[in-house]
Design an enzyme around this catalytic site. Structure first.
Site, short mmCIF file in Angstrom:
data_model
loop_
_atom_site.label_atom_id
_atom_site.label_comp_id
_atom_site.label_asym_id
_atom_site.label_seq_id
_atom_site.Cartn_x
_atom_site.Cartn_y
_atom_site.Cartn_z
N THR A 18 0.48 -62.90 -17.80
CA THR A 18 -0.06 -62.35 -19.04
C THR A 18 0.93 -62.44 -20.18
O THR A 18 0.55 -62.55 -21.34
CB THR A 18 -0.48 -60.88 -18.80
OG1 THR A 18 -1.55 -60.90 -17.87
CG2 THR A 18 -0.94 -60.19 -20.06
N SER A 61 -0.38 -65.23 -11.85
CA SER A 61 0.46 -65.04 -10.65
C SER A 61 -0.35 -64.94 -9.37
O SER A 61 0.20 -65.05 -8.28
CB SER A 61 1.37 -63.82 -10.81
OG SER A 61 0.66 -62.63 -10.65
N THR A 94 2.15 -60.09 -13.59
CA THR A 94 2.46 -58.81 -12.95
C THR A 94 1.73 -58.60 -11.62
O THR A 94 2.16 -57.78 -10.81
CB THR A 94 2.11 -57.63 -13.89
OG1 THR A 94 0.71 -57.68 -14.18
CG2 THR A 94 2.91 -57.68 -15.17
N ASP A 95 0.63 -59.32 -11.39
CA ASP A 95 -0.19 -59.02 -10.21
C ASP A 95 0.55 -59.22 -8.89
O ASP A 95 0.45 -58.41 -7.98
CB ASP A 95 -1.49 -59.85 -10.22
CG ASP A 95 -2.52 -59.28 -11.20
OD1 ASP A 95 -2.27 -58.20 -11.77
OD2 ASP A 95 -3.56 -59.92 -11.39
C1 SIN Z 1 -0.95 -62.39 -13.64
O1 SIN Z 1 -0.49 -61.70 -12.74
O2 SIN Z 1 -0.59 -63.56 -13.86
C2 SIN Z 1 -2.00 -61.83 -14.53
C3 SIN Z 1 -1.81 -60.40 -14.80
C4 SIN Z 1 -0.53 -60.06 -15.52
O3 SIN Z 1 0.38 -60.85 -15.70
O4 SIN Z 1 -0.45 -58.88 -15.93
#
Ligand code: SIN
Length: 328
Positions: A18, A61, A94-95
């Site tokens: 993100t 991710s 973050t995932d």
């Molecule tokens: C991801 O994990 O690539 C999408 C969600 C995020 O980065 O918060």
């Protein structure tokens, strides 16, 4: 601005997420922007450190695989040997952030700081959180003592350890936590304040930092729930090198699951962990009378999976694997 005497040379590895997402907050696509455009939105970063960019991939991710972990590890090792680099920052979605972070914490030989960050809001959102997270991550990677704590993460002015951080919120910018451990420290703009140090072995002191391999053993997670299908576990035991049981409570499961575990006599190694966020899993005479499983202690099922993968590269011996789970 020279924070620690001379400006450091920081390698910035981007993988997507993100932080490099564009679109409206509620309907954006992760990993679509070049990290250069985020850097351009933070003019102050150029007086904090000299940045060298290493775009590795541009993924949500959820699409990061074990192959990407190995590529990231190789790149970090190359940068460790490069005398012109003082520290490394990795941007990541973050995932699955905590999985990549824990893998690197267990397997990097690095003695230079490695700091990961990301964002909950896309770069195009009102008040995007990525630029500040990146600014603080670059400053933390320039800190002379940061390497001592292993792979680190920075989100919302807070410093986390790669082993213990967990994504606990799917909406807020303050999305990470270290549960019962609190945090390692905090940041105020570019200033770093460490408060705690991790105790468990990591990076250059880790047994797994010195192993070479081109692929990881196949380890799956069996999620325990009311009425969980024992045949599914039986299938997994026959097709995987290792299984993590995401048990209920303190790593518990039904009598039907217990029977499958007790009857299994093959090479697949079984870790007992818990789907709960707090507490710990120990050996259990009730659920595992023959002590055939490996307690995960405080590792979540997805982190126990990573430790089992790298541990199986080293040994299949049950007692050694139990020792590894007590140490890491
Ligand atoms: C991801 O994990 O690539 C999408 C969600 C995020 O980065 O918060």
């Amino acid at each position: 601005m020279e924070v620690f005497g001379t400006m450091k040379n920081i390698a910035l590895i981007s993988t997507g997420g993100t932080i490099a997402g564009s679109g409206r907050m509620s309907e954006y696509e992760a990993g679509t922007l070049d990290v250069r455009s985020i850097i351009d939105s933070i003019p102050e970063i150029k007086s904090l450190a000299n940045l060298k960019l290493f775009p590795l991939c541009s993924k949500d991710s959820n699409d990061i695989t074990e192959k990407d972990w190995l590529a990231l590890r190789d790149l970090c090792h190359q940068l460790e040997k490069d005398p012109s680099i003082d520290g490394i920052v990795i941007t990541h979605g973050t995932d699955t952030f905590e999985e990549t972070a824990f893998f690197l914490n267990l397997t990097l030989q690095n003695r230079k700081p490695v700091v990961m960050t990301g964002a909950m809001r896309p770069a195009s959102a009102v008040s995007a959180d990525g630029p500040m997270n990146l600014y603080e991550a670059v400053s933390l990677a320039s800190h002379p003592n940061a390497y001592k704590a292993g792979v680190l993460a920075v989100f919302a002015d807070t410093i986390y350890s790669a082993r213990d951080l967990v994504k606990t919120n799917s909406l807020k910018t303050n999305a990470f936590d270290m549960g019962e451990y609190g945090a390692l420290g905090f940041m105020r703009d570019e200033h770093v304040y460490f408060e705690n140090m991790p105790y468990r072995k990591h990076t250059c002191e880790s047994l797994f930092a010195h192993l070479e391999y081109s692929q990881l053993p196949r380890v799956g997670i069996f999620y325990v729930h009311a009425g969980a299908d024992p045949q599914l576990l039986r299938y997994m035991l026959d097709h995987y090198d290792g299984i993590v049981l995401a048990g209920s409570g303190a790593g518990n499961y039904s009598n039907a699951i217990k029977t499958v575990v007790e009857e299994y006599d093959g090479p697949c190694r079984i870790v007992r962990s818990s789907r709960l966020l707090e507490g710990a899993v120990f050996g259990s005479k009730i659920f595992d009378p023959e002590q055939k499983t490996i307690p995960s202690f405080k590792l979540s099922p997805h982190k126990a999976r990573i430790l089992l993968m790298v541990a199986l590269v080293y040994t299949q011996d049950l007692e050694k694997l139990k020792m590894i789970f007590e140490t890491y």
